[in-house]
Every structure is written in C-alpha cells, then in structure tokens.
Enzyme design. Structure first.
Site, mmCIF file in Angstrom:
data_model
loop_
_atom_site.group_PDB
_atom_site.id
_atom_site.type_symbol
_atom_site.label_atom_id
_atom_site.label_comp_id
_atom_site.label_asym_id
_atom_site.label_seq_id
_atom_site.Cartn_x
_atom_site.Cartn_y
_atom_site.Cartn_z
ATOM 1 N N ILE A 1 -39.254 40.081 -20.191
ATOM 2 C CA ILE A 1 -38.617 41.119 -19.867
ATOM 3 C C ILE A 1 -38.144 41.896 -21.169
ATOM 4 O O ILE A 1 -37.943 43.411 -21.188
ATOM 5 C CB ILE A 1 -37.470 41.059 -18.929
ATOM 6 C CG1 ILE A 1 -36.129 40.390 -19.436
ATOM 7 C CG2 ILE A 1 -37.627 40.755 -17.518
ATOM 8 C CD1 ILE A 1 -35.001 40.618 -18.857
ATOM 9 N N GLN B 1 -33.321 28.838 -29.934
ATOM 10 C CA GLN B 1 -33.574 28.896 -28.480
ATOM 11 C C GLN B 1 -32.253 29.475 -27.749
ATOM 12 O O GLN B 1 -30.998 29.259 -28.222
ATOM 13 C CB GLN B 1 -33.536 27.450 -27.929
ATOM 14 C CG GLN B 1 -33.916 27.370 -26.375
ATOM 15 C CD GLN B 1 -33.853 25.583 -25.815
ATOM 16 O OE1 GLN B 1 -33.729 24.895 -26.762
ATOM 17 N NE2 GLN B 1 -34.035 25.372 -24.563
ATOM 18 N N HIS C 1 -39.099 26.655 -22.377
ATOM 19 C CA HIS C 1 -40.219 27.750 -22.067
ATOM 20 C C HIS C 1 -40.994 28.167 -23.144
ATOM 21 O O HIS C 1 -40.627 27.901 -24.362
ATOM 22 C CB HIS C 1 -39.380 29.076 -21.821
ATOM 23 C CG HIS C 1 -38.348 29.325 -22.742
ATOM 24 N ND1 HIS C 1 -36.956 28.735 -22.827
ATOM 25 C CD2 HIS C 1 -38.216 30.484 -23.760
ATOM 26 C CE1 HIS C 1 -36.411 29.492 -23.659
ATOM 27 N NE2 HIS C 1 -37.246 30.478 -24.190
#
Length: 139
Positions: A31, A93, A99
C-alpha cells in the site's frame, strides 16, 4: 497473532489488494509502493522472520516467486527487480511477520536506492576466509 496486521490481511479482517493465495502463501500489493508493481509475499502462518521459517515454509514462499516476478515483468516491463527482506528492527523490519518484497526497477532514477558500500580494508581476503570458516562450522 491477533495484533499482526499481515495476519489480519490474510484473515480478511483488513482489506488488501490480493494477487495470489494458496494454502501456504498470501501475496498482495504494497500500500506504500516504492515503485509501480511493488508486491509482498508472506507465509500464511505467522513467522516473525527468516529465522523462524522451516525449510518447507521457505520453499513454499520461493516456489511462487518466479511466477510472480515473471508476471510483473510481462505486465510492467521493468528493467530489473529487487527482492528484499529485512529481519529485525536493526535491519529495517517494521512489520514483524516475515515478508519478501518484489520491487520492480525501471531505471536508476525510480526513487529507490538499494546500494551498499563496504570499506575494502575492513574485510581483507584473510578476514573473509576466517569468517567463512566460522560460518561453515554452523552449517
């Protein structure tokens, strides 16, 4: 993990732009993309970092990566691609569910820098060989 944003995406509690899903892997559009087509590949089971993945979990993730990369290449025609994973806060992170970023690269001015430098004198060949010996003892 009830507080993990990625677990909430997987469960559907939070909407996502899902691209792919199977019994082990969930893939969605980032996003806050660094470039056009930036996607994330995550395990469906909550694993904080690469250190927590089993060999099978890692294989399930990376099994779909070539298919995803090819789709990105055929759709957006990038000049290259970065695969990026950060493990732990010192490495950058910020979401503590493993991910893998697939970041299409269009040219050197696309706004993303993935370069690093080392001081050659800090790691002469002898030091590199010593580090390799230490590491190989754990493999």
């Amino acid at each position: 993990m009830t507080e993990c944003i990625f677990c909430k995406l997987i469960s559907g509690d939070i909407p996502s732009t899902k691209l792919y899903e199977d019994e082990h892997v969930f893939v969605f559009m980032d996003i806050m993309p660094l470039t056009k087509g930036h996607i994330l590949v995550i395990p469906k089971s909550h694993k904080e970092s690469v250190y927590d993945l089993s060999e099978d979990e890692a294989a399930n993730l990376f099994r779909v990566v070539p298919k995803l990369a090819t789709a990105l290449k055929e759709t957006f025609h990038p000049a290259g691609m970065n695969l990026l994973n950060n493990n732990g806060a010192p490495a950058g992170q910020s979401v503590f569910h493993f991910h893998l970023h697939l970041i299409p690269r269009y040219d050197e001015t696309d706004g993303f820098k993935a370069t690093w430098r080392t001081k050659e004198k800090d790691y002469p060949l002898e030091k590199i060989q010593e580090l390799a010996q230490q590491l190989s003892e754990k493999l």
